[in-house]
Design a protein around this motif. Sequence first.
Motif, short mmCIF file in Angstrom:
data_model
loop_
_atom_site.label_atom_id
_atom_site.label_comp_id
_atom_site.label_asym_id
_atom_site.label_seq_id
_atom_site.Cartn_x
_atom_site.Cartn_y
_atom_site.Cartn_z
N GLY A 1 -0.30 -3.93 -6.75
CA GLY A 1 -1.49 -4.44 -6.05
C GLY A 1 -1.40 -6.15 -6.15
O GLY A 1 -2.05 -6.37 -4.92
N LEU B 1 0.91 -1.27 -0.16
CA LEU B 1 -0.17 0.01 -0.07
C LEU B 1 0.90 1.32 -0.03
O LEU B 1 0.56 2.18 -0.70
CB LEU B 1 -0.97 -0.11 1.22
CG LEU B 1 -1.76 1.34 1.33
CD1 LEU B 1 -2.68 1.39 0.12
CD2 LEU B 1 -2.54 1.03 2.48
N GLN C 1 1.94 1.98 -3.48
CA GLN C 1 1.00 2.52 -4.42
C GLN C 1 0.77 3.93 -3.99
O GLN C 1 0.65 4.58 -5.08
CB GLN C 1 -0.40 1.61 -4.11
CG GLN C 1 -0.42 0.08 -4.59
CD GLN C 1 -1.29 -0.50 -4.15
OE1 GLN C 1 -2.10 -0.62 -3.05
NE2 GLN C 1 -2.02 -1.18 -5.17
#
Length: 212
Positions: free
Chosen positions: A148, A35, A38
């Motif tokens: 992801g 995460l 990202q």
Amino acid sequence: MLTLSDLYEKQKELDARIIKEKGLEGVDLLPNTVLALQVEIAELANEWRGFKHWSNNREPRREVKCHACRGRGYFEFGADADKEHCMYCEGSGVQEKDPLLEEYVDCLHFFLSIARQLDLPEDDLYIPDDMVEGETVVLFTELLHNVGMINGHLFLYHEPENIRSHQREHFRGALACFYGLGEQRLGFTFEQIAEAYMAKNAVNHARQSNGY
């Protein structure tokens, strides 16, 4: 001259320090790291600006004006006053010289951390440039997709022993896009990337020392 292997070892040292000092031994940090990567990719895209078709300013942000002197490099306290050198930017008028490069190496930190968590050998960090094709926007979206997919829980219907191979496959796909963005699209040399990485690595160690 710094190599990618050198950066990988530096990242392992930083990760080990964070894990020890934060009491994270035995904790699965991969979801957090994915995460975080990202988020950094999104910040990199935001500095690049090329996807913002609604804006008249779509050029990459390669420098940030000094917040104190507003980019002038000096202070002026009246119409007839002498100009005073800005101590914050040392008279350059620039607060950050290349935020686009800084965001890129922030991403690299997390890429190397994920490689460590997946127990990847150094050879897996070297991706041929000719694997990358597509426009910059496409590379960003492919990059986000592959990052992801590194999270193992997404492969619920695969045998456990196959999960790691899927994670590595998507990691390599993401890394190919990432390298393509850095060198082919954003114009960074490895020497620039390595120097900026080492500078930010030192900042990250200092943050740990200061209770970040």
